[in-house]
Write an enzyme that holds these catalytic residues in place. Structure first.
Site, PDB file in Angstrom:
ATOM      1  N   ILE A   1      -3.999  -1.436  14.163  1.00  0.00           N
ATOM      2  CA  ILE A   1      -4.753  -2.200  13.211  1.00  0.00           C
ATOM      3  C   ILE A   1      -3.838  -3.421  12.544  1.00  0.00           C
ATOM      4  O   ILE A   1      -3.074  -3.663  12.023  1.00  0.00           O
ATOM      5  CB  ILE A   1      -4.901  -1.308  11.808  1.00  0.00           C
ATOM      6  CG1 ILE A   1      -5.543   0.014  12.371  1.00  0.00           C
ATOM      7  CG2 ILE A   1      -5.939  -2.098  10.868  1.00  0.00           C
ATOM      8  CD1 ILE A   1      -5.879   0.990  11.168  1.00  0.00           C
TER       9      ILE A   1
ATOM     10  N   TYR B   1      -8.415  -2.303   7.015  1.00  0.00           N
ATOM     11  CA  TYR B   1      -7.619  -1.093   7.500  1.00  0.00           C
ATOM     12  C   TYR B   1      -8.266   0.209   7.101  1.00  0.00           C
ATOM     13  O   TYR B   1      -8.566   1.158   7.840  1.00  0.00           O
ATOM     14  CB  TYR B   1      -6.267  -1.321   6.650  1.00  0.00           C
ATOM     15  CG  TYR B   1      -5.259  -0.168   6.716  1.00  0.00           C
ATOM     16  CD1 TYR B   1      -4.642   0.452   7.763  1.00  0.00           C
ATOM     17  CD2 TYR B   1      -5.443   0.684   5.563  1.00  0.00           C
ATOM     18  CE1 TYR B   1      -3.724   1.638   7.556  1.00  0.00           C
ATOM     19  CE2 TYR B   1      -4.515   1.886   5.288  1.00  0.00           C
ATOM     20  CZ  TYR B   1      -3.671   2.233   6.438  1.00  0.00           C
ATOM     21  OH  TYR B   1      -2.996   3.466   6.254  1.00  0.00           O
TER      22      TYR B   1
ATOM     23  N   HIS C   1       1.028  -1.154  -0.049  1.00  0.00           N
ATOM     24  CA  HIS C   1      -0.322  -0.152   0.010  1.00  0.00           C
ATOM     25  C   HIS C   1       0.916   1.398   0.075  1.00  0.00           C
ATOM     26  O   HIS C   1       1.791   1.367   0.834  1.00  0.00           O
ATOM     27  CB  HIS C   1      -0.900  -0.177   1.177  1.00  0.00           C
ATOM     28  CG  HIS C   1      -1.784   0.982   1.443  1.00  0.00           C
ATOM     29  ND1 HIS C   1      -3.026   1.216   0.673  1.00  0.00           N
ATOM     30  CD2 HIS C   1      -1.992   2.268   2.192  1.00  0.00           C
ATOM     31  CE1 HIS C   1      -3.647   2.094   1.098  1.00  0.00           C
ATOM     32  NE2 HIS C   1      -3.033   2.853   2.063  1.00  0.00           N
TER      33      HIS C   1
ATOM     34  N   HIS D   1     -10.952   0.933   9.162  1.00  0.00           N
ATOM     35  CA  HIS D   1     -10.761   1.004  10.794  1.00  0.00           C
ATOM     36  C   HIS D   1     -11.202   2.311  11.408  1.00  0.00           C
ATOM     37  O   HIS D   1     -10.220   3.385  10.644  1.00  0.00           O
ATOM     38  CB  HIS D   1      -9.646   0.537  11.025  1.00  0.00           C
ATOM     39  CG  HIS D   1      -9.133  -0.167  12.466  1.00  0.00           C
ATOM     40  ND1 HIS D   1      -8.976   0.997  13.450  1.00  0.00           N
ATOM     41  CD2 HIS D   1      -9.102  -1.475  13.139  1.00  0.00           C
ATOM     42  CE1 HIS D   1      -8.961   0.464  14.415  1.00  0.00           C
ATOM     43  NE2 HIS D   1      -8.892  -0.924  14.379  1.00  0.00           N
TER      44      HIS D   1
END
Lengths: 109, 109
Positions: free
Chosen positions: B39, B77, B10, B80
């Site tokens: 997370i 994620y 990412h 979250h």
């Protein structure tokens, strides 16, 4: 924050021109990978297609990441005839491109 | 070409707004790094500043890279609350941003 010694990551994001075929993209990707064998300071290579879900990829579709042991290594790579030839071919197929080099740094909290 | 199983990188590229101080950028970087503890599917994090010499960085100055075990992990994620709060703060300081997810793939020649 700790900077890893020397290692430089060389990241290229691109969107290929409309009309560039999957075959052409595969050939360009193989050509990029071959540079690892031709240019000594280029230590590794991987690539991937965007699979993001946040819609912040700004139209970029492909990423190519290679690793060097130092910025001197990157400079040698940039000037290397094999890279110059490949870059001319590669860039003729791209609509837009970003090239970003950095020394990966971790954070100690 | 071989896709690594599951792992998703990412990548966030950004240019901060003019007037964002080095201190603010350091706090944002630490806040980003802290998400690894908050997370579960976020497995690692590093960042760096652009040191490229080809002048193709298009004004982007910072990169942040985190790793996930799957696209499901990225989705967890993104949704979250700790990420949502942090993203709102972070994005308020950026002039431009690209978020790109990919499964790193190596090439066998």
């Amino acid at each position: 924050m700790e900077e890893s010694k020397g290692v430089v990551k060389h990241v290229l994001l691109t969107k290929f021109k409309e009309g560039t075929s999957e075959n052409q993209i595969e050939e360009l990707t193989k050509g990029y990978a071959k540079l690892v064998d031709l240019i000594e300071p280029m230590k590794s290579f991987h690539w991937g297609k965007d699979v993001s879900i946040e819609n912040l990829h700004q139209g970029f579709t492909h990423i190519f990441e290679s690793t060097f042991e130092s910025m001197e290594g990157v400079a040698e790579y940039v000037a290397h005839p094999a890279h110059v030839d490949f870059a001319n071919l590669f860039l003729s197929h791209v609509e837009k491109v970003i090239v970003f080099d950095y020394k990966p740094t971790t954070v100690r909290i």
